[in-house]
Motif scaffolding. Structure first.
Motif, short mmCIF file in Angstrom:
data_model
loop_
_atom_site.label_atom_id
_atom_site.label_comp_id
_atom_site.label_asym_id
_atom_site.label_seq_id
_atom_site.Cartn_x
_atom_site.Cartn_y
_atom_site.Cartn_z
N MET A 1 0.84 -1.18 0.00
CA MET A 1 0.00 0.00 0.00
C MET A 1 0.88 1.24 0.00
N LYS A 2 0.36 2.29 -0.56
CA LYS A 2 1.10 3.54 -0.63
C LYS A 2 0.33 4.62 0.11
N ASN A 3 1.04 5.67 0.45
CA ASN A 3 0.32 6.73 1.15
C ASN A 3 -0.31 7.69 0.16
N LEU A 4 -1.20 8.50 0.65
CA LEU A 4 -2.01 9.40 -0.17
C LEU A 4 -1.16 10.36 -0.99
N THR A 5 -0.14 10.93 -0.41
CA THR A 5 0.71 11.90 -1.12
C THR A 5 1.38 11.26 -2.33
N THR A 6 1.90 10.05 -2.16
CA THR A 6 2.55 9.34 -3.26
C THR A 6 1.57 9.09 -4.40
N VAL A 7 0.35 8.71 -4.06
CA VAL A 7 -0.67 8.43 -5.07
C VAL A 7 -1.05 9.72 -5.80
N GLN A 8 -1.24 10.80 -5.07
CA GLN A 8 -1.59 12.07 -5.71
C GLN A 8 -0.48 12.54 -6.65
N GLU A 9 0.77 12.34 -6.29
CA GLU A 9 1.89 12.70 -7.16
C GLU A 9 1.88 11.86 -8.43
N SER A 10 1.59 10.57 -8.29
CA SER A 10 1.54 9.70 -9.46
C SER A 10 0.41 10.10 -10.39
N ILE A 11 -0.74 10.45 -9.83
CA ILE A 11 -1.88 10.87 -10.65
C ILE A 11 -1.50 12.10 -11.49
N ILE A 12 -0.72 12.99 -10.90
CA ILE A 12 -0.30 14.21 -11.61
C ILE A 12 0.78 13.89 -12.64
N ASN A 13 1.72 13.01 -12.29
CA ASN A 13 2.92 12.81 -13.12
C ASN A 13 2.85 11.66 -14.12
N LEU B 1 -4.97 1.69 -1.51
CA LEU B 1 -5.07 2.50 -0.30
C LEU B 1 -6.13 1.92 0.63
N ASP B 2 -5.87 2.01 1.93
CA ASP B 2 -6.80 1.52 2.94
C ASP B 2 -7.48 2.70 3.62
N ILE B 3 -8.79 2.73 3.54
CA ILE B 3 -9.57 3.87 4.06
C ILE B 3 -9.55 3.91 5.60
N ILE B 4 -9.26 2.80 6.25
CA ILE B 4 -9.17 2.78 7.71
C ILE B 4 -7.84 3.38 8.15
N GLN B 5 -6.77 3.03 7.45
CA GLN B 5 -5.45 3.57 7.79
C GLN B 5 -5.32 5.05 7.45
N GLU B 6 -6.02 5.49 6.40
CA GLU B 6 -5.98 6.89 5.98
C GLU B 6 -7.41 7.40 5.79
N PRO B 7 -8.08 7.78 6.87
CA PRO B 7 -9.49 8.20 6.80
C PRO B 7 -9.74 9.39 5.86
N GLU B 8 -8.72 10.21 5.63
CA GLU B 8 -8.91 11.37 4.75
C GLU B 8 -9.16 10.97 3.30
N LEU B 9 -8.95 9.70 2.97
CA LEU B 9 -9.23 9.21 1.61
C LEU B 9 -10.69 9.42 1.24
N ALA B 10 -11.57 9.23 2.19
CA ALA B 10 -13.01 9.36 1.92
C ALA B 10 -13.32 10.73 1.35
N GLY B 11 -12.76 11.77 1.94
CA GLY B 11 -13.00 13.12 1.45
C GLY B 11 -12.21 13.44 0.20
N THR B 12 -10.96 13.03 0.17
CA THR B 12 -10.09 13.34 -0.98
C THR B 12 -10.63 12.74 -2.26
N PHE B 13 -11.03 11.47 -2.21
CA PHE B 13 -11.50 10.78 -3.41
C PHE B 13 -13.03 10.67 -3.47
N GLU B 14 -13.71 11.24 -2.48
CA GLU B 14 -15.17 11.19 -2.41
C GLU B 14 -15.70 9.75 -2.51
#
Length: 112
Positions: free
Chosen positions: A1-13, A50-63
């Motif tokens: 699993m990767k963290n949210l920042t890494t995923v967002q960077e990949s989506i951009i790049n 990504l795991d929504i329990i480990q990173e609860p902010e995923l729910a809002g970030t990705f709706e």
């Protein structure tokens, strides 16, 4: 699993990305994740789990309101989303059609 920042960077790049959001307690997620991962690998598309329990902010970030959820990105834009019941046939058809580079994309042809 990767963290949210890494995923967002990949989506951009990266031209294409597949994001799989799950929960540790979701039994369907454990079944669907390897299938989604294999499809992304077959079409040489970066896969992010990504795991929504480990990173609860995923729910809002990705709706995301339910898991499992599969989101497909092209040129930094979400072009497809499936949640709860994943149709792997339609997901594979979409991944087959995705351009491999970031040249101008004809979205009319992509969503035929």
């Amino acid at each position: 699993m990767k963290n949210l920042t890494t995923v967002q960077e990949s989506i951009i790049n990266k031209t294409n990305n597949v994001v799989f959001i799950s929960s540790e307690s979701c039994s369907i997620c454990h079944v669907d994740e390897p299938k989604a991962r294999k499809l992304a690998k077959d079409y040489d598309i970066p896969f992010h789990h990504l795991d929504i329990i480990q990173e609860p902010e995923l729910a809002g970030t990705f709706e995301v309101l339910t898991v499992p959820a599969v989101l497909v990105y092209h040129n930094g834009k979400e072009i497809a989303r499936q949640a709860r019941f994943i149709d792997f046939r339609s997901l594979e058809n979409l991944l087959q059609q995705l351009p491999k580079d970031s040249e101008t994309t004809d979205y009319q042809n992509l969503f035929r």
